[in-house]
Design an enzyme around this catalytic site. Sequence first.
Site, PDB file in Angstrom:
ATOM      1  N   LYS A   1       1.449  -5.092   3.533  1.00 55.27           N
ATOM      2  CA  LYS A   1       2.606  -4.261   3.897  1.00 55.27           C
ATOM      3  C   LYS A   1       2.227  -2.801   3.640  1.00 55.27           C
ATOM      4  O   LYS A   1       2.164  -2.363   2.499  1.00 55.27           O
ATOM      5  CB  LYS A   1       3.832  -4.619   3.046  1.00 55.27           C
ATOM      6  CG  LYS A   1       5.089  -3.904   3.541  1.00 55.27           C
ATOM      7  CD  LYS A   1       6.196  -3.845   2.527  1.00 55.27           C
ATOM      8  CE  LYS A   1       6.044  -2.727   1.549  1.00 55.27           C
ATOM      9  NZ  LYS A   1       6.008  -1.361   2.145  1.00 55.27           N
ATOM     10  N   PRO A   2       1.954  -2.059   4.724  1.00 52.51           N
ATOM     11  CA  PRO A   2       1.653  -0.635   4.513  1.00 52.51           C
ATOM     12  C   PRO A   2       2.912   0.114   4.110  1.00 52.51           C
ATOM     13  O   PRO A   2       4.026  -0.423   4.172  1.00 52.51           O
ATOM     14  CB  PRO A   2       1.168  -0.190   5.894  1.00 52.51           C
ATOM     15  CG  PRO A   2       1.796  -1.133   6.862  1.00 52.51           C
ATOM     16  CD  PRO A   2       1.940  -2.455   6.139  1.00 52.51           C
TER      17      PRO A   2
ATOM     18  N   GLU B   1      -2.013  -0.504  -9.340  1.00 53.52           N
ATOM     19  CA  GLU B   1      -2.678   0.807  -9.362  1.00 53.52           C
ATOM     20  C   GLU B   1      -1.580   1.838  -9.181  1.00 53.52           C
ATOM     21  O   GLU B   1      -1.065   2.003  -8.072  1.00 53.52           O
ATOM     22  CB  GLU B   1      -3.707   0.897  -8.229  1.00 53.52           C
ATOM     23  CG  GLU B   1      -4.850  -0.082  -8.346  1.00 53.52           C
ATOM     24  CD  GLU B   1      -5.748   0.189  -9.542  1.00 53.52           C
ATOM     25  OE1 GLU B   1      -5.702   1.310 -10.091  1.00 53.52           O
ATOM     26  OE2 GLU B   1      -6.479  -0.735  -9.938  1.00 53.52           O
TER      27      GLU B   1
ATOM     28  N   GLU C   1       4.514  13.102 -12.723  1.00 53.21           N
ATOM     29  CA  GLU C   1       3.622  13.158 -11.570  1.00 53.21           C
ATOM     30  C   GLU C   1       4.334  13.881 -10.416  1.00 53.21           C
ATOM     31  O   GLU C   1       5.433  13.502 -10.026  1.00 53.21           O
ATOM     32  CB  GLU C   1       3.253  11.743 -11.120  1.00 53.21           C
ATOM     33  CG  GLU C   1       2.299  11.762  -9.953  1.00 53.21           C
ATOM     34  CD  GLU C   1       1.907  10.362  -9.474  1.00 53.21           C
ATOM     35  OE1 GLU C   1       2.804   9.511  -9.350  1.00 53.21           O
ATOM     36  OE2 GLU C   1       0.716  10.138  -9.216  1.00 53.21           O
TER      37      GLU C   1
ATOM     38  N   CYS D   1      -3.723  10.199  -6.601  1.00 50.74           N
ATOM     39  CA  CYS D   1      -3.302   9.688  -7.918  1.00 50.74           C
ATOM     40  C   CYS D   1      -4.116  10.282  -9.055  1.00 50.74           C
ATOM     41  O   CYS D   1      -3.652  10.317 -10.185  1.00 50.74           O
ATOM     42  CB  CYS D   1      -3.362   8.169  -7.928  1.00 50.74           C
ATOM     43  SG  CYS D   1      -4.911   7.557  -7.292  1.00 50.74           S
TER      44      CYS D   1
ATOM     45  N   ALA E   1       0.826  -1.220   0.000  1.00 53.05           N
ATOM     46  CA  ALA E   1       0.000   0.000   0.000  1.00 53.05           C
ATOM     47  C   ALA E   1       0.860   1.271   0.000  1.00 53.05           C
ATOM     48  O   ALA E   1       2.017   1.261   0.443  1.00 53.05           O
ATOM     49  CB  ALA E   1      -0.918  -0.026   1.221  1.00 53.05           C
ATOM     50  N   PRO E   2       0.271   2.378  -0.456  1.00 54.97           N
ATOM     51  CA  PRO E   2       0.977   3.668  -0.454  1.00 54.97           C
ATOM     52  C   PRO E   2       0.627   4.484   0.792  1.00 54.97           C
ATOM     53  O   PRO E   2      -0.121   4.018   1.647  1.00 54.97           O
ATOM     54  CB  PRO E   2       0.403   4.340  -1.701  1.00 54.97           C
ATOM     55  CG  PRO E   2      -1.031   3.915  -1.685  1.00 54.97           C
ATOM     56  CD  PRO E   2      -1.066   2.513  -1.084  1.00 54.97           C
ATOM     57  N   TRP E   3       1.123   5.724   0.851  1.00 59.74           N
ATOM     58  CA  TRP E   3       0.935   6.519   2.064  1.00 59.74           C
ATOM     59  C   TRP E   3      -0.171   7.551   1.958  1.00 59.74           C
ATOM     60  O   TRP E   3      -0.510   8.204   2.947  1.00 59.74           O
ATOM     61  CB  TRP E   3       2.237   7.208   2.470  1.00 59.74           C
ATOM     62  CG  TRP E   3       2.932   7.979   1.378  1.00 59.74           C
ATOM     63  CD1 TRP E   3       4.065   7.590   0.701  1.00 59.74           C
ATOM     64  CD2 TRP E   3       2.578   9.250   0.828  1.00 59.74           C
ATOM     65  NE1 TRP E   3       4.407   8.526  -0.240  1.00 59.74           N
ATOM     66  CE2 TRP E   3       3.519   9.566  -0.178  1.00 59.74           C
ATOM     67  CE3 TRP E   3       1.556  10.169   1.071  1.00 59.74           C
ATOM     68  CZ2 TRP E   3       3.464  10.738  -0.936  1.00 59.74           C
ATOM     69  CZ3 TRP E   3       1.493  11.335   0.315  1.00 59.74           C
ATOM     70  CH2 TRP E   3       2.443  11.603  -0.668  1.00 59.74           C
TER      71      TRP E   3
HETATM   72  P1  NAD Z   1       5.714   4.115  -3.731  1.00 60.04           P
HETATM   73  O1  NAD Z   1       5.673   3.499  -5.074  1.00 60.04           O
HETATM   74  O2  NAD Z   1       6.944   4.800  -3.303  1.00 60.04           O
HETATM   75  O3  NAD Z   1       5.389   3.051  -2.596  1.00 60.04           O
HETATM   76  C1  NAD Z   1       4.210   2.282  -2.621  1.00 60.04           C
HETATM   77  C2  NAD Z   1       4.457   1.005  -1.839  1.00 60.04           C
HETATM   78  O4  NAD Z   1       5.390   0.206  -2.567  1.00 60.04           O
HETATM   79  C3  NAD Z   1       5.061   1.219  -0.462  1.00 60.04           C
HETATM   80  O5  NAD Z   1       4.490   0.293   0.438  1.00 60.04           O
HETATM   81  C4  NAD Z   1       6.530   0.940  -0.702  1.00 60.04           C
HETATM   82  O6  NAD Z   1       7.222   0.522   0.461  1.00 60.04           O
HETATM   83  C5  NAD Z   1       6.468  -0.176  -1.718  1.00 60.04           C
HETATM   84  N1  NAD Z   1       7.663  -0.291  -2.552  1.00 60.04           N
HETATM   85  C6  NAD Z   1       8.514   0.694  -2.924  1.00 60.04           C
HETATM   86  N2  NAD Z   1       9.478   0.197  -3.729  1.00 60.04           N
HETATM   87  C7  NAD Z   1       9.210  -1.122  -3.880  1.00 60.04           C
HETATM   88  C8  NAD Z   1       9.840  -2.176  -4.603  1.00 60.04           C
HETATM   89  N3  NAD Z   1      10.929  -1.947  -5.343  1.00 60.04           N
HETATM   90  N4  NAD Z   1       9.300  -3.396  -4.545  1.00 60.04           N
HETATM   91  C9  NAD Z   1       8.172  -3.637  -3.817  1.00 60.04           C
HETATM   92  N5  NAD Z   1       7.552  -2.685  -3.090  1.00 60.04           N
HETATM   93  C10 NAD Z   1       8.061  -1.440  -3.127  1.00 60.04           C
HETATM   94  O7  NAD Z   1       4.446   5.086  -3.702  1.00 60.04           O
HETATM   95  P2  NAD Z   1       4.036   6.096  -2.572  1.00 60.04           P
HETATM   96  O8  NAD Z   1       5.015   7.214  -2.615  1.00 60.04           O
HETATM   97  O9  NAD Z   1       3.779   5.387  -1.293  1.00 60.04           O
HETATM   98  O10 NAD Z   1       2.611   6.578  -3.126  1.00 60.04           O
HETATM   99  C11 NAD Z   1       2.505   7.513  -4.113  1.00 60.04           C
HETATM  100  C12 NAD Z   1       2.317   6.855  -5.467  1.00 60.04           C
HETATM  101  O11 NAD Z   1       1.202   5.980  -5.423  1.00 60.04           O
HETATM  102  C13 NAD Z   1       1.987   7.878  -6.522  1.00 60.04           C
HETATM  103  O12 NAD Z   1       2.682   7.586  -7.699  1.00 60.04           O
HETATM  104  C14 NAD Z   1       0.501   7.695  -6.718  1.00 60.04           C
HETATM  105  O13 NAD Z   1       0.020   8.123  -7.963  1.00 60.04           O
HETATM  106  C15 NAD Z   1       0.345   6.240  -6.515  1.00 60.04           C
HETATM  107  N6  NAD Z   1      -1.058   5.942  -6.177  1.00 60.04           N
HETATM  108  C16 NAD Z   1      -1.834   5.315  -7.105  1.00 60.04           C
HETATM  109  C17 NAD Z   1      -3.170   5.059  -6.831  1.00 60.04           C
HETATM  110  C18 NAD Z   1      -4.057   4.350  -7.825  1.00 60.04           C
HETATM  111  O14 NAD Z   1      -5.110   3.853  -7.428  1.00 60.04           O
HETATM  112  N7  NAD Z   1      -3.677   4.256  -9.089  1.00 60.04           N
HETATM  113  C19 NAD Z   1      -3.704   5.446  -5.612  1.00 60.04           C
HETATM  114  C20 NAD Z   1      -2.883   6.098  -4.708  1.00 60.04           C
HETATM  115  C21 NAD Z   1      -1.551   6.333  -4.993  1.00 60.04           C
END
Ligand code: NAD
Length: 494
Positions: free
Chosen positions: A184-185, A257, A390, A291, A158-160
């Site tokens: 995994k949050p 997503e 983005e 997003c 999940a993302p933050w």
């Molecule tokens: P992120 O990609 O940095 O992290 C998301 C998750 O992935 C976190 O839990 C992180 O620990 C994990 N992660 C990071 N690198 C990884 C790897 N190499 N392998 C496996 N897991 C890994 O994103 P963020 O900064 O938490 O969130 C923002 C992003 O999420 C933006 O790009 C946003 O557009 C996207 N988002 C998309 C949607 C949607 O529904 N399409 C919704 C919300 C956010």
Amino acid sequence: MDQAQTRTSIDPSTLRGTVDGRPWDPEGGERIEVVNPATEQLLASVPEAGEAGVAVAVASSVGAFEGWRRTVPKDRATALFALAAAIEEHAEELAELESADVGKPLGAARAEIVGSADKYRFFAGLARSLGGVAAGEYKPGITSLIRREPIGVVAAIAPWNYPMALTAWKIAPALAAGNCVVLKPSPETPLSALLLGRLAAEVLPPGVLNVVTGGAPTGQALCVHPDVGMVSLTGGTPTGRAVMAAAASSLKRVHLELGGKSPVVVFDDADLERLVNALRVGAFWNGGQDCTAASRLYVSRGRAEEVTAAVAEMAAAIEPQDPFENPGAALGPLVSLDHRGRVHGFVERALAGSDAEVRAGGELSSGTGAYYRPTVVSGLKQEDEIVQREIFGPVISVVSYEDEHEAIAMANGVEYGLGASVWSSNIDRAMRVATSIRAGTVWVNDHGPTAVEMPFGGFKQSGQGRDLSIYAIEEHTELQHIAITVGDPGAGKR
Ligand code: NAD
């Protein structure tokens, strides 16, 4: 920890992950600091699960799978209804944690928690109506049945930006379909998920939902674990690529997503007041850390100045406020000082050596907290970085176009395809343009609303698969054909 300092009724430093229905707290190893972006104070530190932690959590979910998948839909639905009720019962504690962790105004956090409970209820209902579409004879003497089987263990990453809401989007359909989940949050904002794991342990069998913490190394360990059948990620597009590459080693299913850069295409006959009101939320809700945030404003050249001035005036009037002291604030801080620096970097680079002009915001505030004012930048070109990439912050870039053809080309001229909006009072034009835009959701004369009954996801590099709706639960299943031959096995032939 001093709770006056954390401003939460649960001390965040006492929260733990959940594995097999029990608190999970590995000794030693790396830890990740969790910081309140409004006060810059440390809230807690959580373990990086890594390979060892993932192995324990996945083994627990594998152990729970056989029992969970054999439950009848009514029992899974009952458990998910109980989880929704537990979330509502603890809504205030969850909202406080979310506000402290993400910087969300408390009122917005409360609404998110209540909304997340509704997602569990929706998928609880769908669990009872999920089925194959055929039962009949398609070869002589052979009766065919189609069953929908769960996949097994789903890793939910999940993302933050909306921790509770997007966790519900990910795990509710997975659990409803009979899968077990290792959640995994985000390492930035793990707190509400830790409390969710504790609540789930009261209503779900041990191992059906495990919650472990960590960053990319733990995410990668989930992606390569041979007993994980599917990885469901909500995150950035580069993370989507890394997840897909790692999951390829064992040909796991991936549900992605990812990022967005939503265009807002404004025609001459658009209702300006309605547009401005919609952008107040569509661009700046959650600090633009959304997003589908309305981030690219395309306006016909003749109306560009009028629209830009009105949007800039609205943006300048939004005051970032302390999210706890002002529960109804429109805007709190961004998620971290680092992220604010990243957002501001886009604005600074846009201004260097081009015709770009800041019409609102655009400055780093002094003082405590990751606050950033709503920002509007005009005078941009389609190829500018600030238009193409983005930002994930409260920044609107304005580009003007000559005609409808160019507006559509520009709206489609980025690697993303998550959301978009079209603004016109001419329904023919609105439909023509909406169906020409390559995006998973296109709003007409609004920007941003979602409904749990409707699919949500991206075209192009905004991802694969759909969250919400019946399509989400179907994606968490395998289709199985059972062919029953009655009588002579040779009768049906091939
Ligand atoms: P992120 O990609 O940095 O992290 C998301 C998750 O992935 C976190 O839990 C992180 O620990 C994990 N992660 C990071 N690198 C990884 C790897 N190499 N392998 C496996 N897991 C890994 O994103 P963020 O900064 O938490 O969130 C923002 C992003 O999420 C933006 O790009 C946003 O557009 C996207 N988002 C998309 C949607 C949607 O529904 N399409 C919704 C919300 C956010």
